[in-house]
Design a protein around this motif. Structure first.
Motif, PDB file in Angstrom:
ATOM      1  N   THR A  98      43.638  12.443  35.248  1.00 19.53           N
ATOM      2  CA  THR A  98      43.848  12.965  36.512  1.00 19.53           C
ATOM      3  C   THR A  98      44.767  11.883  37.514  1.00 19.53           C
ATOM      4  OG1 THR A  98      41.254  12.306  36.417  1.00 19.53           O
ATOM      5  CG2 THR A  98      42.534  11.845  38.368  1.00 19.53           C
ATOM      6  N   ALA A  99      45.098  13.247  38.359  1.00 17.41           N
ATOM      7  CA  ALA A  99      46.436  12.719  39.558  1.00 17.41           C
ATOM      8  C   ALA A  99      46.489  11.432  39.831  1.00 17.41           C
ATOM      9  CB  ALA A  99      46.539  13.633  40.856  1.00 17.41           C
ATOM     10  N   GLY A 100      47.339  10.898  39.794  1.00 16.67           N
ATOM     11  CA  GLY A 100      47.251   9.567  40.675  1.00 16.67           C
ATOM     12  C   GLY A 100      47.728   9.641  41.938  1.00 16.67           C
ATOM     13  N   GLY A 101      46.798   8.592  42.573  1.00 17.48           N
ATOM     14  CA  GLY A 101      46.989   7.987  43.803  1.00 17.48           C
ATOM     15  C   GLY A 101      48.135   8.014  44.926  1.00 17.48           C
ATOM     16  N   THR A 102      48.558   8.753  45.906  1.00 16.55           N
ATOM     17  CA  THR A 102      50.623   8.877  46.916  1.00 16.55           C
ATOM     18  C   THR A 102      50.387   7.201  47.064  1.00 16.55           C
ATOM     19  OG1 THR A 102      49.226  10.798  48.059  1.00 16.55           O
ATOM     20  CG2 THR A 102      50.896   9.629  48.592  1.00 16.55           C
ATOM     21  N   GLN A 103      51.913   7.048  46.700  1.00 19.17           N
ATOM     22  CA  GLN A 103      52.218   5.365  47.053  1.00 19.17           C
ATOM     23  C   GLN A 103      53.183   5.500  48.455  1.00 19.17           C
ATOM     24  OE1 GLN A 103      51.112   3.033  45.001  1.00 19.17           O
ATOM     25  NE2 GLN A 103      49.843   4.985  44.315  1.00 19.17           N
ATOM     26  N   ILE A 104      53.212   4.813  49.246  1.00 19.82           N
ATOM     27  CA  ILE A 104      53.742   4.765  49.835  1.00 19.82           C
ATOM     28  C   ILE A 104      55.032   3.484  50.567  1.00 19.82           C
ATOM     29  CG2 ILE A 104      53.824   4.754  52.364  1.00 19.82           C
ATOM     30  CD1 ILE A 104      50.486   5.891  52.154  1.00 19.82           C
ATOM     31  N   ILE A 120      41.341  13.506  25.978  1.00 17.76           N
ATOM     32  CA  ILE A 120      42.689  12.254  26.916  1.00 17.76           C
ATOM     33  C   ILE A 120      41.814  12.517  28.013  1.00 17.76           C
ATOM     34  CG2 ILE A 120      44.461  12.671  28.691  1.00 17.76           C
ATOM     35  CD1 ILE A 120      45.477  14.963  25.821  1.00 17.76           C
ATOM     36  N   SER A 121      42.242  10.570  28.514  1.00 16.72           N
ATOM     37  CA  SER A 121      41.385  10.777  30.263  1.00 16.72           C
ATOM     38  C   SER A 121      41.466   9.778  30.988  1.00 16.72           C
ATOM     39  CB  SER A 121      39.230  10.057  29.394  1.00 16.72           C
ATOM     40  OG  SER A 121      40.289   9.033  28.652  1.00 16.72           O
ATOM     41  N   THR A 122      41.500  10.099  31.750  1.00 13.63           N
ATOM     42  CA  THR A 122      41.485   8.969  32.821  1.00 13.63           C
ATOM     43  C   THR A 122      40.907   7.132  33.021  1.00 13.63           C
ATOM     44  OG1 THR A 122      43.146  10.762  33.677  1.00 13.63           O
ATOM     45  CG2 THR A 122      43.184   8.534  34.626  1.00 13.63           C
ATOM     46  N   PRO A 123      40.331   6.655  32.783  1.00 13.17           N
ATOM     47  CA  PRO A 123      39.372   5.646  33.120  1.00 13.17           C
ATOM     48  C   PRO A 123      39.555   5.292  33.863  1.00 13.17           C
ATOM     49  CG  PRO A 123      40.182   5.057  30.674  1.00 13.17           C
ATOM     50  CD  PRO A 123      41.002   6.718  30.700  1.00 13.17           C
ATOM     51  N   ASN A 124      40.762   4.487  34.383  1.00  9.84           N
ATOM     52  CA  ASN A 124      41.077   4.331  35.734  1.00  9.84           C
ATOM     53  C   ASN A 124      41.679   4.518  36.473  1.00  9.84           C
ATOM     54  OD1 ASN A 124      39.947   1.659  34.872  1.00  9.84           O
ATOM     55  ND2 ASN A 124      41.145   1.291  32.784  1.00  9.84           N
ATOM     56  N   VAL A 125      41.964   5.431  37.846  1.00  6.84           N
ATOM     57  CA  VAL A 125      42.483   6.011  38.409  1.00  6.84           C
ATOM     58  C   VAL A 125      43.205   5.137  39.317  1.00  6.84           C
ATOM     59  CG1 VAL A 125      42.972   7.991  40.195  1.00  6.84           C
ATOM     60  CG2 VAL A 125      41.162   7.902  38.480  1.00  6.84           C
ATOM     61  N   VAL A 126      44.511   5.414  39.949  1.00  7.79           N
ATOM     62  CA  VAL A 126      45.756   4.969  40.219  1.00  7.79           C
ATOM     63  C   VAL A 126      44.994   4.785  41.388  1.00  7.79           C
ATOM     64  CG1 VAL A 126      47.630   4.371  40.858  1.00  7.79           C
ATOM     65  CG2 VAL A 126      47.688   4.957  38.183  1.00  7.79           C
ATOM     66  N   ALA A 127      44.584   3.988  42.382  1.00  5.50           N
ATOM     67  CA  ALA A 127      44.849   3.872  43.864  1.00  5.50           C
ATOM     68  C   ALA A 127      45.817   5.211  44.291  1.00  5.50           C
ATOM     69  CB  ALA A 127      43.830   3.003  44.766  1.00  5.50           C
ATOM     70  N   ALA A 128      45.600   5.191  46.219  1.00  5.34           N
ATOM     71  CA  ALA A 128      46.691   5.561  46.856  1.00  5.34           C
ATOM     72  C   ALA A 128      46.443   3.749  47.717  1.00  5.34           C
ATOM     73  CB  ALA A 128      46.257   6.454  48.265  1.00  5.34           C
ATOM     74  N   GLN A 129      48.211   3.317  47.469  1.00  5.17           N
ATOM     75  CA  GLN A 129      48.588   2.562  48.477  1.00  5.17           C
ATOM     76  C   GLN A 129      50.133   2.475  49.418  1.00  5.17           C
ATOM     77  OE1 GLN A 129      48.546  -0.385  45.293  1.00  5.17           O
ATOM     78  NE2 GLN A 129      49.460   0.369  44.169  1.00  5.17           N
ATOM     79  N   ASN A 130      50.532   0.879  49.145  1.00 11.15           N
ATOM     80  CA  ASN A 130      51.568   0.907  49.550  1.00 11.15           C
ATOM     81  C   ASN A 130      52.823   0.137  48.940  1.00 11.15           C
ATOM     82  OD1 ASN A 130      51.079   1.697  52.003  1.00 11.15           O
ATOM     83  ND2 ASN A 130      50.600   0.302  53.425  1.00 11.15           N
ATOM     84  N   VAL A 131      53.332   0.710  49.224  1.00  3.70           N
ATOM     85  CA  VAL A 131      54.730   0.041  48.487  1.00  3.70           C
ATOM     86  C   VAL A 131      55.711  -0.676  48.399  1.00  3.70           C
ATOM     87  CG1 VAL A 131      53.853   0.642  45.691  1.00  3.70           C
ATOM     88  CG2 VAL A 131      55.645   2.025  47.050  1.00  3.70           C
ATOM     89  N   ASN A 132      56.393  -1.669  48.395  1.00  3.24           N
ATOM     90  CA  ASN A 132      57.671  -2.196  48.679  1.00  3.24           C
ATOM     91  C   ASN A 132      58.679  -1.680  48.173  1.00  3.24           C
ATOM     92  OD1 ASN A 132      55.734  -3.742  50.435  1.00  3.24           O
ATOM     93  ND2 ASN A 132      56.192  -5.932  49.041  1.00  3.24           N
ATOM     94  N   ALA A 133      59.572  -0.966  49.319  1.00  2.00           N
ATOM     95  CA  ALA A 133      60.888  -1.422  48.540  1.00  2.00           C
ATOM     96  C   ALA A 133      61.590  -1.842  48.448  1.00  2.00           C
ATOM     97  CB  ALA A 133      62.016  -0.977  49.879  1.00  2.00           C
ATOM     98  N   GLY A 134      62.071  -1.974  47.391  1.00  2.00           N
ATOM     99  CA  GLY A 134      62.480  -2.972  46.155  1.00  2.00           C
ATOM    100  C   GLY A 134      61.713  -4.073  45.197  1.00  2.00           C
ATOM    101  N   SER A 135      60.331  -3.057  45.483  1.00  2.00           N
ATOM    102  CA  SER A 135      59.848  -3.494  44.129  1.00  2.00           C
ATOM    103  C   SER A 135      59.801  -3.074  43.018  1.00  2.00           C
ATOM    104  CB  SER A 135      58.036  -3.260  45.094  1.00  2.00           C
ATOM    105  OG  SER A 135      58.040  -2.038  45.215  1.00  2.00           O
ATOM    106  N   THR A 136      59.189  -3.201  41.490  1.00  2.00           N
ATOM    107  CA  THR A 136      59.444  -2.694  40.620  1.00  2.00           C
ATOM    108  C   THR A 136      58.134  -2.713  39.510  1.00  2.00           C
ATOM    109  OG1 THR A 136      59.908  -4.647  39.843  1.00  2.00           O
ATOM    110  CG2 THR A 136      61.211  -4.048  40.149  1.00  2.00           C
TER     111      THR A 136
END
Length: 226
Positions: A191-197, A50-66
């Motif tokens: 690896t933990a994912g980045g914070t989604q705001i 098990i590994s994490t080749p692509n770590v999810v970056a911290a970013q803004n996400v819109n309300a209503g997005s999917t």
């Protein structure tokens, strides 16, 4: 050797006894045992890294997005196939249940594809019950077969149109003890994912002056001539 080739007796249709050599029974037993040994060797040689080749970056996400990717990871299988039975993750952040619609957290299997796509196989969905301190999502009862090679998984979230701006969510690091396979050994972690705001969608409306000559087809709002 005489005892090894002792005979077994069975009754014939005419009432007599038919003697059968023990060696036949041992031959059948030997085949079954050999099959069992081969099976054990296959299970013993099967590994899931098990590994994490692509770590999810911290970013803004819109309300209503999917389908916002919270975390993704890879399982490199040797001597496949092997089934994945369950994945359990925990989250952090001050988001609350109302920020995520029903069944808004979903697990996808992407095969060898490394970027999430809507055409991927959805394995399970979960609803949030968070009160603002994170929670646990247990994706159980899975039967996805993983072939030899790299296999990719994605956990995504949708956000309600009325989600509160400024609230956050992220998936914590996942130990391999929280990922269960049907056989073999496992190694590595996620690896933990980045914070989604969560952010609100703002629409800027540009209003042109009404007093433009001929704008509304009348002379009422025309600019005066100089």
């Amino acid at each position: 050797m005489k005892n090894f080739y002792s005979t077994l007796s069975s009754e014939r249709p005419d009432g007599g006894l038919e003697k059968r050599p023990f060696s036949r029974a041992f031959t059948i037993l030997g085949i079954l045992l050999l099959m069992g040994i081969l099976s054990v060797k296959v299970a013993f040689g099967q590994t899931s890294a098990i590994s994490t080749p692509n770590v999810v970056a911290a970013q803004n996400v819109n309300a209503g997005s999917t389908n916002n990717v919270l975390i993704q990871f890879q399982v490199a299988v040797t001597s496949g196939p092997v089934n994945i039975n369950s994945i359990t993750v925990t989250t952090s952040g001050n988001y609350q249940a109302a920020d995520i619609p029903t069944n808004g957290v979903r697990l996808f299997y992407g095969g060898t594809t490394t970027t999430w796509a809507s055409t991927m196989t959805q394995l399970s969905t979960k609803s949030s019950s968070s009160t603002g301190t994170g929670e646990t999502f247990a994706f159980t009862g899975l039967t996805q077969s993983l072939p030899t090679g790299n296999n990719h998984f994605f956990i995504v979230a949708s956000f309600a149109s009325g989600a509160t701006a400024g609230r956050t969510i992220n998936v914590n690091a996942v130990a391999n003890t929280s990922i269960i396979f049907s056989a073999g050994t496992k190694s590595g972690s996620v690896t933990a994912g980045g914070t989604q705001i969560i952010t609100s969608i703002s629409v800027t409306e540009n209003v042109l002056p009404q007093y433009m000559q001929g704008l509304n087809g009348t002379t009422t709002n025309r600019l005066p001539y100089c």
